[in-house]
Design an enzyme around this catalytic site. Sequence first.
Site, PDB file in Angstrom:
ATOM      1  N   LYS A 286      -1.513  -1.466  -3.995  1.00 45.43           N
ATOM      2  CA  LYS A 286      -2.622  -0.523  -3.920  1.00 45.43           C
ATOM      3  C   LYS A 286      -2.002   0.865  -3.979  1.00 45.43           C
ATOM      4  O   LYS A 286      -1.255   1.260  -3.083  1.00 45.43           O
ATOM      5  CB  LYS A 286      -3.425  -0.696  -2.629  1.00 45.43           C
TER       6      LYS A 286
ATOM      7  N   TYR B 184       0.868  -1.184   0.000  1.00 46.59           N
ATOM      8  CA  TYR B 184       0.000   0.000   0.000  1.00 46.59           C
ATOM      9  C   TYR B 184       0.901   1.229   0.000  1.00 46.59           C
ATOM     10  O   TYR B 184       1.521   1.560   1.003  1.00 46.59           O
ATOM     11  CB  TYR B 184      -0.903  -0.029   1.225  1.00 46.59           C
TER      12      TYR B 184
END
EC number: 4.3.3.7
Length: 343
Positions: free
Chosen positions: A179, A151
């Site tokens: 992500k 992330y």
Amino acid sequence: MSTGPEPAAGGQQHPPRRPFGEVLTAMVTPFDADGELDLGRAEELAAHLVDLGNDGLVVNGTTGEGPTTSDTEKSELIRAVVSAVGDRATVVAGAGTYDTAHSVELARSAERAGAHGLLVVTPYYSRPPQEGLLAHFTAVADAGDLPVMLYDIPPRSVIGIDVDTFQRLAQNPRIVAVKDARNDLRVGTEVLATTTLAYYSGDDPVNLPWLSVGAVGFVSVIGHVVADRLRAMIDAYHAGEHQRARALHYAMLPVIRGMGRVGGAVFAKTALRLRGIDVGDTRLPLPPATEEQVAAIAGDLAVAGVALDPQARPNKPAYERGHGALGGRTAADLGAEVAYHRT
């Protein structure tokens, strides 16, 4: 979980691998009137989100208020969501903190609880160098057997993941996806061109642009209410119906505007309540939406054509004075008590 053929070395293949599905929602964590974890409502919400069009759910992330839930609550939530959705969706558990040892333990706990994958955020606040990021992500990935989604979100963590760090991390067989919430398509394009990492848009305003450079899907907040439209948009894009994909993207802009008024977790809980699904308020330091904010969000959803529950009474406050993010235990002065012990 959805996977395709193994990618060729040196970049993504076509069609690309989708290790966690295509349309994932970063699910809010339901709390009851006393601010405690509501597992029954979590099961209902998870099933509803999959029925709406999600083939993946991220739990215990930022939108899921992971910073304010205990390790025990996190494990209980994973078990409940996995039980509710079965094999209909991939359940990805947030396991990243700014403490590598704690992140490793969260990763192991998530695997024991039945999660299908891990979301590991860049360590925040301490601003580690790239070698620190490499060591941190590697330690978490090597703590078990679950696939990992990195992330990358410099607006919150300050430090971003450099391209060469992505390239080195991609050599770990358990690190399979990213992500992205840094909004730098240049960096993402280079990583896509030089690694086998699958990219997921982590910021709803740029979902469609990310598809154009090779992203395989979304980790969304607005998916709480428009996952069906996100599904239609990605299907249209892959079918070559780009004008339709753009029209769908534009039509979701009022929902994105509503999210921008209060932030992801508060928006999602407010929007769900307006849709007739009450999952409680957020925990401090995130206060619930004010009466004016609720009304504005209701207007945004209405403009986007999202059906509202007439019983939700959007012009009425969703909470009473003195009943804030910690539920009934909160003092009338919200600043007087901001936490209480949770096991």
